[in-house]
Motif scaffolding. Structure first.
Motif, mmCIF file in Angstrom:
data_model
loop_
_atom_site.group_PDB
_atom_site.id
_atom_site.type_symbol
_atom_site.label_atom_id
_atom_site.label_comp_id
_atom_site.label_asym_id
_atom_site.label_seq_id
_atom_site.Cartn_x
_atom_site.Cartn_y
_atom_site.Cartn_z
ATOM 1 N N THR A 88 21.898 41.666 41.543
ATOM 2 C CA THR A 88 20.896 42.049 40.520
ATOM 3 C C THR A 88 20.963 41.129 39.300
ATOM 4 O O THR A 88 19.953 40.954 38.607
ATOM 5 C CB THR A 88 21.092 43.508 40.077
ATOM 6 N N ARG A 89 22.139 40.534 39.053
ATOM 7 C CA ARG A 89 22.227 39.664 37.869
ATOM 8 C C ARG A 89 21.457 38.355 38.044
ATOM 9 O O ARG A 89 21.352 37.567 37.115
ATOM 10 C CB ARG A 89 23.703 39.394 37.516
ATOM 11 N N LEU A 90 20.904 38.134 39.241
ATOM 12 C CA LEU A 90 20.050 36.954 39.452
ATOM 13 C C LEU A 90 18.564 37.316 39.365
ATOM 14 O O LEU A 90 17.701 36.534 39.746
ATOM 15 C CB LEU A 90 20.360 36.332 40.828
ATOM 16 N N GLY A 149 37.728 36.828 34.655
ATOM 17 C CA GLY A 149 38.714 37.887 34.853
ATOM 18 C C GLY A 149 38.489 38.792 36.038
ATOM 19 O O GLY A 149 39.156 39.817 36.166
ATOM 20 N N GLY A 150 37.564 38.450 36.925
ATOM 21 C CA GLY A 150 37.379 39.243 38.147
ATOM 22 C C GLY A 150 38.402 38.873 39.212
ATOM 23 O O GLY A 150 39.246 37.990 39.019
ATOM 24 N N THR A 151 38.335 39.571 40.333
ATOM 25 C CA THR A 151 39.230 39.309 41.466
ATOM 26 C C THR A 151 38.372 38.877 42.644
ATOM 27 O O THR A 151 37.771 39.700 43.321
ATOM 28 C CB THR A 151 40.022 40.584 41.826
ATOM 29 N N ASN A 152 38.288 37.577 42.853
ATOM 30 C CA ASN A 152 37.365 37.084 43.880
ATOM 31 C C ASN A 152 37.893 37.264 45.293
ATOM 32 O O ASN A 152 37.133 37.488 46.227
ATOM 33 C CB ASN A 152 37.064 35.612 43.632
ATOM 34 N N TYR A 177 38.408 47.558 41.017
ATOM 35 C CA TYR A 177 37.505 46.439 40.741
ATOM 36 C C TYR A 177 36.654 46.679 39.491
ATOM 37 O O TYR A 177 36.585 47.773 38.972
ATOM 38 C CB TYR A 177 36.573 46.206 41.932
ATOM 39 N N HIS A 178 35.986 45.621 39.106
ATOM 40 C CA HIS A 178 35.053 45.540 37.973
ATOM 41 C C HIS A 178 35.801 45.398 36.654
ATOM 42 O O HIS A 178 36.953 45.796 36.526
ATOM 43 C CB HIS A 178 34.079 46.722 37.935
ATOM 44 N N GLY A 179 35.099 44.794 35.706
ATOM 45 C CA GLY A 179 35.735 44.519 34.416
ATOM 46 C C GLY A 179 36.793 43.441 34.579
ATOM 47 O O GLY A 179 36.607 42.484 35.331
ATOM 48 N N LEU A 180 37.901 43.625 33.883
ATOM 49 C CA LEU A 180 38.984 42.628 33.930
ATOM 50 C C LEU A 180 39.905 42.924 35.100
ATOM 51 O O LEU A 180 41.105 43.122 34.921
ATOM 52 C CB LEU A 180 39.774 42.704 32.623
ATOM 53 N N SER A 181 39.356 42.946 36.294
ATOM 54 C CA SER A 181 40.153 43.455 37.413
ATOM 55 C C SER A 181 41.359 42.567 37.720
ATOM 56 O O SER A 181 42.360 43.050 38.233
ATOM 57 C CB SER A 181 39.281 43.654 38.649
ATOM 58 N N TYR A 182 41.283 41.284 37.395
ATOM 59 C CA TYR A 182 42.445 40.426 37.669
ATOM 60 C C TYR A 182 43.666 40.917 36.881
ATOM 61 O O TYR A 182 44.750 41.078 37.434
ATOM 62 C CB TYR A 182 42.122 38.963 37.327
HETATM 63 C C1 LIG Z 1 34.219 42.854 42.234
HETATM 64 C C2 LIG Z 1 34.259 42.681 40.756
HETATM 65 O O1 LIG Z 1 33.295 41.758 40.452
HETATM 66 P P1 LIG Z 1 32.622 41.613 38.985
HETATM 67 O O2 LIG Z 1 32.050 42.944 38.650
HETATM 68 O O3 LIG Z 1 33.743 41.180 38.073
HETATM 69 O O4 LIG Z 1 31.646 40.529 39.282
HETATM 70 C C3 LIG Z 1 35.651 42.215 40.330
HETATM 71 O O5 LIG Z 1 35.953 41.027 40.531
HETATM 72 O O6 LIG Z 1 36.406 43.054 39.872
#
Ligand SMILES: C[C@H](OP(=O)(O)O)C(=O)O
Ligand SMILES: Nc1nc2c(ncn2[C@@H]2O[C@H](COP(=O)(O)OP(=O)(O)OP(=O)(O)O)[C@@H](O)[C@H]2O)c(=O)[nH]1
Length: 224
Positions: free
Chosen positions: A14-16, A129-132, A145-150
């Protein structure tokens, strides 16, 4: 190693929305998924797609051996829950990796570095800061997940006594979320990849201006 690939099938990316129509976002997300699955299979692993809705793998235009090695499960739970249900739960369980479907630049070599890291938890962080992608060989580690999940995942690993390794990888660190990320797909995508081909079919091309590069479409600026 079992490699889980979560996929939001219904309204992806959706961000695209400022640069791609809903149908284009769907097609582009599926093209990236196909590229990620191919890289996983070429690295010698079997991808398990966990999709929020039914998905026609045959329509992804993947090489036959990639399609044959790929399994699909529909699970409409939120991302974190769907992934946690698939992580190792007992001491003897096999390790599990989780690789996001929007890592359009992923290559077999980059994945192999993550999948052969020696730690209980190996993480390829994304920019911001995400977790790819991550690989888990510990029965108590769970994702959030989401936010600073790393950083959250580093904290969770510490809490459960799991060793952690961060995998420093440009190709795994680049998830395609925002219009500016399309530049990376056009610059670094490989000849055989679906995602850059789809963007070019949509009319995107690279344009140099004032020392910067942008992904432009039909002559107009779209993504810098
Ligand atoms: C899956 C999630 O993706 P983002 O919401 O950061 O793009 C994350 O990496 O925690
Ligand atoms: N199974 C599953 N996968 C998901 C879910 N949400 C996102 N994903 C997948 O997780 C990865 C990271 O997704 P995001 O970039 O956070 O979300 P997205 O839906 O792709 O894009 P946006 O709508 O722009 O946030 C991608 O592979 C998505 O397809 C979910 O609720 N369930």
């Amino acid at each position: 190693m079992r490699v889980v690939v979560p996929f939001a099938a219904e309204t992806p990316k959706t961000r695209l929305e400022s640069v791609l129509s809903p149908a284009e976002r769907s097609q582009f997300a599926r093209a990236m998924l196909a590229d990620v699955l191919r890289a996983i299979v070429r690295a010698g692993h079997e991808p398990a797609v966990v999709s929020t809705a039914p998905l026609d793998l045959g329509a992804l235009e993947m090489p036959g051996e990639v399609a044959a090695a790929t399994s699909l499960t529909v699970d409409d739970r939120p991302l974190t829950e769907a992934v946690n249900a698939r992580l190792p739960a007992d001491a003897g369980d096999d390790p599990v990796a989780v690789v996001m479907a929007d890592l359009a630049l992923a290559t077999p070599d980059a994945l192999e570095e993550l999948l052969t890291a020696g730690a209980d938890v190996a993480i390829a962080p994304g920019r911001g800061g995400g977790t790819n992608a991550l690989a888990v060989d510990h029965p108590d580690f769970r994702v959030d997940y989401h936010g600073l999940s790393y950083l959250d995942h580093r904290g969770i690993a510490r809490e459960v006594g799991a060793t952690l390794e961060a995998v420093d990888s440009f190709r795994l660190g680049t998830d395609i979320d925002e219009p500016a990320d399309l530049v990376e797909v056009l610059v670094h995508g490989r000849e055989s990849d679906r995602a850059p081909a789809v963007l070019r079919e949509f009319g995107f091309e690279l344009e140099r201006r004032d020392g910067r590069v942008a992904a432009v479409r039909d002559g107009g600026p779209t993504a810098e």
